[in-house]
Design an enzyme around this catalytic site. Sequence first.
Site, PDB file in Angstrom:
ATOM      1  N   HIS A 287      28.830  -1.986 -31.928  1.00  0.00           N
ATOM      2  CA  HIS A 287      29.836  -1.034 -32.389  1.00  0.00           C
ATOM      3  C   HIS A 287      29.700   0.229 -31.538  1.00  0.00           C
ATOM      4  O   HIS A 287      28.685   0.432 -30.885  1.00  0.00           O
ATOM      5  CB  HIS A 287      29.668  -0.708 -33.881  1.00  0.00           C
TER       6      HIS A 287
ATOM      7  N   GLU B 216      25.996  11.560 -34.001  1.00  0.00           N
ATOM      8  CA  GLU B 216      26.515  10.199 -33.915  1.00  0.00           C
ATOM      9  C   GLU B 216      27.901  10.163 -34.560  1.00  0.00           C
ATOM     10  O   GLU B 216      28.827   9.533 -34.063  1.00  0.00           O
ATOM     11  CB  GLU B 216      25.574   9.232 -34.632  1.00  0.00           C
TER      12      GLU B 216
ATOM     13  N   HIS C 202      30.448   4.601 -30.646  1.00  0.00           N
ATOM     14  CA  HIS C 202      30.502   5.977 -31.159  1.00  0.00           C
ATOM     15  C   HIS C 202      31.010   6.898 -30.056  1.00  0.00           C
ATOM     16  O   HIS C 202      30.820   6.631 -28.869  1.00  0.00           O
ATOM     17  CB  HIS C 202      29.109   6.476 -31.564  1.00  0.00           C
TER      18      HIS C 202
END
Length: 164
Positions: A62, A147, A64
Amino acid sequence: MERLRERARTAPRGAAMARPAARLVRVSRAVTFSACHRLHSKSLSNEENRKLFGKCNNPNGHGHNYKVIVTVCGEVDPVSGMVINLTDLKEYMQEAIMEPLDHKNLDKDVPYFAEVVSTTENLAVFIWENLKKLLPVGTLYKVKVYETDQNIVVYKGEEITSEK
């Protein structure tokens, strides 16, 4: 009030006046970069990783949009009026953060994360270590990594030593 003004007018001037004290100032600069990763520890089974990291353990990873704020600290130079030239800081951050991390798969493209879980905590340490090699000795004060807007890590270079 008039007495204070009179005292100020008659106070010694010139060579007898003390030089202003050196000022310790912190200067920060921010950058943003995009990267993907998968939270997965080689020390754990696949099931343990799924339980610990949940959806962040997705085998496809995934991504960020990280924000990093780097803070340096030092005396204001009496000639330049600066703690650090911001152009230099920008170049150091480009080399230490953007080049190795921007638009990368942290686990596959950054050798450091081949054996270290790519958490934001470890990312902050990685950035610290890269910057420490470039900045003037003793000036790096803090690395703050966002993040997300809710998940933020701060690292100031501290180390824990265990006594045996």
